[in-house]
Design a protein around this motif. Structure first.
Motif, mmCIF file in Angstrom:
data_model
loop_
_atom_site.group_PDB
_atom_site.id
_atom_site.type_symbol
_atom_site.label_atom_id
_atom_site.label_comp_id
_atom_site.label_asym_id
_atom_site.label_seq_id
_atom_site.Cartn_x
_atom_site.Cartn_y
_atom_site.Cartn_z
ATOM 1 N N VAL A 217 0.828 -1.205 0.000
ATOM 2 C CA VAL A 217 0.000 0.000 0.000
ATOM 3 C C VAL A 217 0.864 1.257 0.000
ATOM 4 O O VAL A 217 0.568 2.226 -0.716
ATOM 5 C CB VAL A 217 -0.965 -0.004 1.203
ATOM 6 C CG1 VAL A 217 -1.641 1.349 1.365
ATOM 7 C CG2 VAL A 217 -2.018 -1.079 1.023
ATOM 8 N N PHE A 218 1.933 1.262 0.772
ATOM 9 C CA PHE A 218 2.822 2.429 0.759
ATOM 10 C C PHE A 218 3.453 2.613 -0.623
ATOM 11 O O PHE A 218 3.645 3.744 -1.082
ATOM 12 C CB PHE A 218 3.901 2.287 1.829
ATOM 13 C CG PHE A 218 3.426 2.540 3.228
ATOM 14 C CD1 PHE A 218 2.553 3.575 3.509
ATOM 15 C CD2 PHE A 218 3.871 1.753 4.290
ATOM 16 C CE1 PHE A 218 2.116 3.817 4.803
ATOM 17 C CE2 PHE A 218 3.452 1.995 5.584
ATOM 18 C CZ PHE A 218 2.564 3.022 5.846
ATOM 19 N N GLY A 219 3.799 1.523 -1.273
ATOM 20 C CA GLY A 219 4.323 1.617 -2.630
ATOM 21 C C GLY A 219 3.292 2.211 -3.578
ATOM 22 O O GLY A 219 3.617 3.057 -4.422
ATOM 23 N N LEU A 220 2.047 1.765 -3.450
ATOM 24 C CA LEU A 220 0.960 2.296 -4.266
ATOM 25 C C LEU A 220 0.733 3.778 -3.980
ATOM 26 O O LEU A 220 0.557 4.586 -4.901
ATOM 27 C CB LEU A 220 -0.317 1.506 -3.977
ATOM 28 C CG LEU A 220 -1.592 1.920 -4.722
ATOM 29 C CD1 LEU A 220 -1.422 1.737 -6.219
ATOM 30 C CD2 LEU A 220 -2.778 1.112 -4.213
ATOM 31 N N LEU A 221 0.757 4.143 -2.717
ATOM 32 C CA LEU A 221 0.533 5.532 -2.313
ATOM 33 C C LEU A 221 1.585 6.454 -2.910
ATOM 34 O O LEU A 221 1.268 7.491 -3.517
ATOM 35 C CB LEU A 221 0.561 5.620 -0.785
ATOM 36 C CG LEU A 221 0.318 7.000 -0.163
ATOM 37 C CD1 LEU A 221 -1.140 7.397 -0.297
ATOM 38 C CD2 LEU A 221 0.732 6.997 1.311
ATOM 39 N N LYS A 222 2.863 6.068 -2.771
ATOM 40 C CA LYS A 222 3.939 6.915 -3.282
ATOM 41 C C LYS A 222 4.029 6.864 -4.810
ATOM 42 O O LYS A 222 4.523 7.811 -5.435
ATOM 43 C CB LYS A 222 5.273 6.504 -2.661
ATOM 44 C CG LYS A 222 5.437 6.968 -1.220
ATOM 45 C CD LYS A 222 6.860 6.777 -0.735
ATOM 46 C CE LYS A 222 7.101 7.482 0.578
ATOM 47 N NZ LYS A 222 8.508 7.381 1.028
ATOM 48 N N GLY A 223 3.561 5.772 -5.403
ATOM 49 C CA GLY A 223 3.560 5.680 -6.849
ATOM 50 C C GLY A 223 2.522 6.582 -7.482
ATOM 51 O O GLY A 223 2.755 7.201 -8.522
ATOM 52 N N ARG A 224 1.365 6.676 -6.857
ATOM 53 C CA ARG A 224 0.295 7.514 -7.404
ATOM 54 C C ARG A 224 0.517 8.985 -7.075
ATOM 55 O O ARG A 224 0.363 9.847 -7.931
ATOM 56 C CB ARG A 224 -1.061 7.067 -6.850
ATOM 57 C CG ARG A 224 -2.231 7.784 -7.525
ATOM 58 C CD ARG A 224 -3.522 7.585 -6.755
ATOM 59 N NE ARG A 224 -4.086 6.262 -6.894
ATOM 60 C CZ ARG A 224 -5.057 5.946 -7.762
ATOM 61 N NH1 ARG A 224 -5.487 6.851 -8.624
ATOM 62 N NH2 ARG A 224 -5.549 4.735 -7.774
ATOM 63 N N TRP A 225 0.888 9.274 -5.840
ATOM 64 C CA TRP A 225 1.028 10.663 -5.403
ATOM 65 C C TRP A 225 2.520 10.971 -5.273
ATOM 66 O O TRP A 225 3.122 10.836 -4.228
ATOM 67 C CB TRP A 225 0.283 10.880 -4.075
ATOM 68 C CG TRP A 225 -1.098 10.305 -4.092
ATOM 69 C CD1 TRP A 225 -1.561 9.243 -3.399
ATOM 70 C CD2 TRP A 225 -2.203 10.756 -4.895
ATOM 71 N NE1 TRP A 225 -2.866 8.998 -3.694
ATOM 72 C CE2 TRP A 225 -3.297 9.916 -4.604
ATOM 73 C CE3 TRP A 225 -2.372 11.795 -5.818
ATOM 74 C CZ2 TRP A 225 -4.539 10.066 -5.217
ATOM 75 C CZ3 TRP A 225 -3.617 11.952 -6.426
ATOM 76 C CH2 TRP A 225 -4.681 11.104 -6.122
ATOM 77 N N ARG A 226 3.110 11.376 -6.387
ATOM 78 C CA ARG A 226 4.565 11.551 -6.466
ATOM 79 C C ARG A 226 5.074 12.688 -5.588
ATOM 80 O O ARG A 226 6.272 12.768 -5.310
ATOM 81 C CB ARG A 226 4.981 11.779 -7.920
ATOM 82 C CG ARG A 226 4.711 10.577 -8.836
ATOM 83 C CD ARG A 226 5.399 9.314 -8.322
ATOM 84 N NE ARG A 226 5.142 8.151 -9.146
ATOM 85 C CZ ARG A 226 5.991 7.619 -9.994
ATOM 86 N NH1 ARG A 226 7.190 8.150 -10.157
ATOM 87 N NH2 ARG A 226 5.668 6.549 -10.682
ATOM 88 N N ILE A 227 4.184 13.549 -5.147
ATOM 89 C CA ILE A 227 4.607 14.621 -4.242
ATOM 90 C C ILE A 227 5.172 14.046 -2.953
ATOM 91 O O ILE A 227 5.986 14.689 -2.270
ATOM 92 C CB ILE A 227 3.429 15.583 -3.931
ATOM 93 C CG1 ILE A 227 3.946 16.841 -3.222
ATOM 94 C CG2 ILE A 227 2.350 14.895 -3.102
ATOM 95 C CD1 ILE A 227 2.893 17.901 -3.016
ATOM 96 N N HIS B 109 6.047 1.115 -8.357
ATOM 97 C CA HIS B 109 6.837 1.937 -7.446
ATOM 98 C C HIS B 109 7.150 1.080 -6.237
ATOM 99 O O HIS B 109 6.260 0.665 -5.510
ATOM 100 C CB HIS B 109 6.065 3.187 -7.022
ATOM 101 C CG HIS B 109 6.859 4.094 -6.125
ATOM 102 N ND1 HIS B 109 7.538 5.186 -6.599
ATOM 103 C CD2 HIS B 109 7.095 4.071 -4.797
ATOM 104 C CE1 HIS B 109 8.159 5.804 -5.593
ATOM 105 N NE2 HIS B 109 7.891 5.134 -4.490
ATOM 106 N N ASN B 110 8.384 0.784 -6.044
ATOM 107 C CA ASN B 110 8.775 -0.111 -4.954
ATOM 108 C C ASN B 110 9.006 0.676 -3.681
ATOM 109 O O ASN B 110 9.858 1.550 -3.629
ATOM 110 C CB ASN B 110 10.049 -0.872 -5.326
ATOM 111 C CG ASN B 110 9.828 -1.803 -6.500
ATOM 112 O OD1 ASN B 110 8.780 -2.441 -6.597
ATOM 113 N ND2 ASN B 110 10.797 -1.862 -7.399
ATOM 114 N N PHE B 111 8.217 0.346 -2.660
ATOM 115 C CA PHE B 111 8.437 0.931 -1.347
ATOM 116 C C PHE B 111 9.560 0.164 -0.669
ATOM 117 O O PHE B 111 9.481 -1.052 -0.506
ATOM 118 C CB PHE B 111 7.155 0.842 -0.514
ATOM 119 C CG PHE B 111 7.371 1.132 0.950
ATOM 120 C CD1 PHE B 111 7.775 2.381 1.368
ATOM 121 C CD2 PHE B 111 7.170 0.144 1.905
ATOM 122 C CE1 PHE B 111 7.967 2.647 2.718
ATOM 123 C CE2 PHE B 111 7.356 0.400 3.246
ATOM 124 C CZ PHE B 111 7.760 1.656 3.654
#
Length: 235
Positions: free
Chosen positions: A158-168, A205-207
């Motif tokens: 989920v953290f990988g998904l979060l940072k992958g979608r919201w690049r900020i 996006h790999n967390f």
């Protein structure tokens, strides 16, 4: 934002817990899990004079997100705003979950359910963490740890998904801790909003999960240890 937070990031009801626990059991074989929890550091611009407090173990200045999620990747709890230097177990203790469970764990966990997390976290009746690998783990304890790891891994995804979608969230470039906290919280709310409305996202996006090692003694209370052994005996 507080209204949206309460609307989209919601702790499960008693009846929902049975469904969530069944989903975790089918995915991992670990019983009575209603959430996987972990921490993720968001690198931020921190005002000069507060660098030491916000310096994490990688020597970045960051604000951690501590979050719990379901197997469907929905956040059910987030805690944002603690300095990056603070240990995950301390954030849990000071979060709303920790504060409520100090008075009555049954309020959130209904006498039987629990979260799962890595060895940085305590072992309590409402929180199952792995046996520390001291080189003398039994086969049952190893199987227990493996099943717990399978249940816990969803929060890393989920953290990988979060940072992958919201690049900020790769670097929050605002010179205000309060504003950075709002940006991080908004991204978490939007994550749930998108999934609830079937707007999925599969960016690669790999967390990078931080292996914290055994630098701090794990807190294990007697009732938590007894419950963990009962679960371990199932394997």
């Amino acid at each position: 934002m507080n209204k949206l937070l309460k609307k989209y990031i919601v702790w499960p009801s008693h009846s929902e817990c049975f469904t969530i626990a069944q989903q975790f059991f089918e995915a991992s074989g670990y019983p009575d899990v209603i959430g996987a929890i972990d921490g993720c550091h968001v690198t931020c611009k921190i005002p000069y004079g507060q660098h030491d407090s916000y310096q994490d173990r990688k020597f970045n200045h960051s604000i951690p997100i501590q979050a719990a999620c379901t197997t469907e990747r929905i956040f059910t709890h987030i805690s944002v705003g603690y300095p990056g230097a603070i240990h995950d177990a301390r954030i849990l203790q000071e979060s709303s979950i920790g504060q409520i469970t100090r008075d009555n764990a049954d309020t959130l966990f209904y006498t039987r359910f629990h979260l799962v997390g890595d060895s940085a976290y305590p072992c309590k009746t409402w929180f199952m963490s792995p046996f520390r690998d001291n080189g003398r783990l039994t086969q049952q304890q190893k199987k227990h740890n493996y099943a717990l790891s399978r249940a816990r891994v969803v929060i890393e995804n989920v953290f990988g998904l979060l940072k992958g979608r919201w690049r900020i969230l790769n670097f929050v470039n605002v010179y205000s801790i309060e504003k950075a906290m709002k940006i991080i919280t908004c991204c978490c709310i939007l994550h749930n909003f998108c999934l609830i409305n079937h707007d999925d996202f599969d960016a690669a996006h790999n967390f990078e999960h931080e292996h914290r090692g055994n630098y701090e003694e794990q807190v294990v209370d007697d009732n938590g240890a007894q419950k963990r052994m009962t679960i371990c005996d199932m394997f």
